[in-house]
Design an enzyme around this catalytic site. Structure first.
Site, mmCIF file in Angstrom:
data_model
loop_
_atom_site.group_PDB
_atom_site.id
_atom_site.type_symbol
_atom_site.label_atom_id
_atom_site.label_comp_id
_atom_site.label_asym_id
_atom_site.label_seq_id
_atom_site.Cartn_x
_atom_site.Cartn_y
_atom_site.Cartn_z
ATOM 1 N NE ARG A 1 -7.580 0.164 -6.947
ATOM 2 C CZ ARG A 1 -7.386 -1.137 -6.737
ATOM 3 N NH1 ARG A 1 -7.712 -2.016 -7.660
ATOM 4 N NH2 ARG A 1 -6.871 -1.567 -5.604
ATOM 5 C CG HIS B 1 -1.973 -0.822 -3.570
ATOM 6 N ND1 HIS B 1 -3.039 -0.206 -2.954
ATOM 7 C CD2 HIS B 1 -2.435 -2.032 -3.998
ATOM 8 C CE1 HIS B 1 -4.094 -1.003 -2.997
ATOM 9 N NE2 HIS B 1 -3.761 -2.110 -3.628
ATOM 10 C CD GLN C 1 -2.132 -5.388 -0.659
ATOM 11 O OE1 GLN C 1 -3.179 -5.330 -1.263
ATOM 12 N NE2 GLN C 1 -1.892 -6.347 0.229
ATOM 13 C CG ASP D 1 1.512 -7.060 -7.611
ATOM 14 O OD1 ASP D 1 0.504 -7.778 -7.777
ATOM 15 O OD2 ASP D 1 1.494 -5.832 -7.768
ATOM 16 C CB CYS E 1 -0.973 -7.272 -3.132
ATOM 17 S SG CYS E 1 -0.595 -7.135 -4.871
ATOM 18 N NE ARG F 1 -5.858 -3.629 1.198
ATOM 19 C CZ ARG F 1 -6.085 -3.375 -0.096
ATOM 20 N NH1 ARG F 1 -5.867 -4.306 -0.997
ATOM 21 N NH2 ARG F 1 -6.479 -2.170 -0.493
HETATM 22 N N1 CP Z 1 -4.693 -6.033 -3.791
HETATM 23 C C1 CP Z 1 -5.665 -5.242 -4.288
HETATM 24 O O1 CP Z 1 -5.597 -4.010 -4.241
HETATM 25 O O2 CP Z 1 -6.712 -5.923 -4.828
HETATM 26 P P1 CP Z 1 -7.851 -5.246 -5.713
HETATM 27 O O3 CP Z 1 -7.214 -4.751 -6.989
HETATM 28 O O4 CP Z 1 -8.838 -6.358 -5.968
HETATM 29 O O5 CP Z 1 -8.455 -4.121 -4.943
#
Ligand code: CP
Length: 306
Positions: free
Chosen positions: A103, A130, A133, A225, A265, A293
């Site tokens: 990430r 992402h 997701q 989001d 998300c 997820r």
């Molecule tokens: N939706 C998502 O990626 O959540 P986090 O940022 O908690 O990983």
């Protein structure tokens, strides 16, 4: 690893590969015990340069519950935090691990890592996209609606990384993806153009508009989001004013189909980008969406690790 595959964007997958992963995720969800040794003995490194709840925990649980070993690291625990390049880091870590999940900020960091690493690299969120997701999003929609092709998904709000991955994913499976954002907050024009090209092959459609009703009218899925993504916190006041009209609230739900599902998300900011009564209301599937997820990431790791 000869012919290794990376997952940096949904657009790295063919439509058939994407549907195959969703099918596998359904199978894993139904019979998790059958996959308990699926990646036995494999080492997966998870590096987080930004905070995470869902992605971090679901990946770690996915790896360990399929017999692998997960090592979770923050970049400030690595020499990355002292200036070692992402490429050099990737070369070194390839000697210890079977896959690297990252990430980070720029998509270019993922591309540099994937180029240097001899093992599969997974995008656990960048400023651009992402994709993990989006896998869980599609699994959740298909579970609720029984199909994906032809469904209308309206994304309201900031045209961000999550919107980009939904646009790619929707196009790959023949959905009608409509993004409503204020002027200046639209998703990338290149993503819209590429999604339209994909849709020309699959029957999918991509629309970007500044008008909420144009996106939400008759929608099967409403999605939003946060208005200020990680790293944009200092702009949150200004963004809240500009994006207020794009809140996913009862008015948006009234524009959509009667059986619309509401998605986010997460993490959510109640009564900012989504009305609390909508997030917690009868149309919301956000908790199932978050739970998925785990299953989609298991399917992804099983595929990438062979
Ligand atoms: N939706 C998502 O990626 O959540 P986090 O940022 O908690 O990983």
């Amino acid at each position: 690893m000869p012919n290794k595959r990376d997952f940096l964007s949904v657009d790295d997958l063919s439509p058939a590969e994407l549907v195959g992963l969703l099918d596998e995720a359904d199978e894993i969800k139904a019979r998790p015990e059958a996959f308990a040794e699926r990646i036995a003995g494999r080492q997966v490194l998870l590096i987080f340069e930004k905070p995470s709840t869902r992605t971090r925990v679901s990946f770690e649980v996915a790896v360990t519950s399929m017999g692998g070993h997960a090592l979770v690291l923050r970049s400030d625990e690595l020499q990355l935090g002292r200036g070692e390049t992402i490429g050099d880091t990737g070369r070194v870590l390839s000697g210890y691990a079977d896959a690297i999940v990252l990430r980070t900020f720029g998509q270019d960091r993922l591309e540099l890592l994937a180029e240097a690493a001899a093992v599969p690299v997974v995008n656990a969120l960048s400023d651009f996209s992402h994709p993990c997701q989006a896998l869980a999003d599609l699994q959740s929609i298909r579970e609720q609606k029984g199909t994906l092709e032809g469904l209308a998904l309206a994304y309201l709000g900031d045209g961000n990384n999550v919107a980009h991955s939904l646009m790619f994913a929707g196009a790959k499976v023949g959905m009608d993806v409509r993004v409503a954002s204020p002027p200046g907050y639209e998703p990338s024009a290149q993503v819209a153009e590429r999604s339209s090209l994909i849709g020309a092959e699959t029957g999918g459609r991509t629309t970007v508009t500044n008008v909420v009703a144009e996106a939400a009218s008759g929608a099967d899925v409403l999605y939003t989001d946060v208005w200020a993504s990680m790293g944009q916190e200092s702009q949150s006041g200004e963004r809240a004013e500009i994006l207020a009209h794009y809140r996913l609230d009862g008015d948006a739900v009234d524009l959509a189909k009667e059986d619309v599902i509401v998605m986010h998300c997460l993490p959510a900011h109640r009564d900012e980008e989504i009305a609390a009564e909508v997030l917690d209301g009868p149309h919301s599937v956000v908790w199932d969406q978050a739970a998925n997820r785990l299953h989609t990431q298991k399917a992804l790791l099983a595929w990438l690790l062979g």
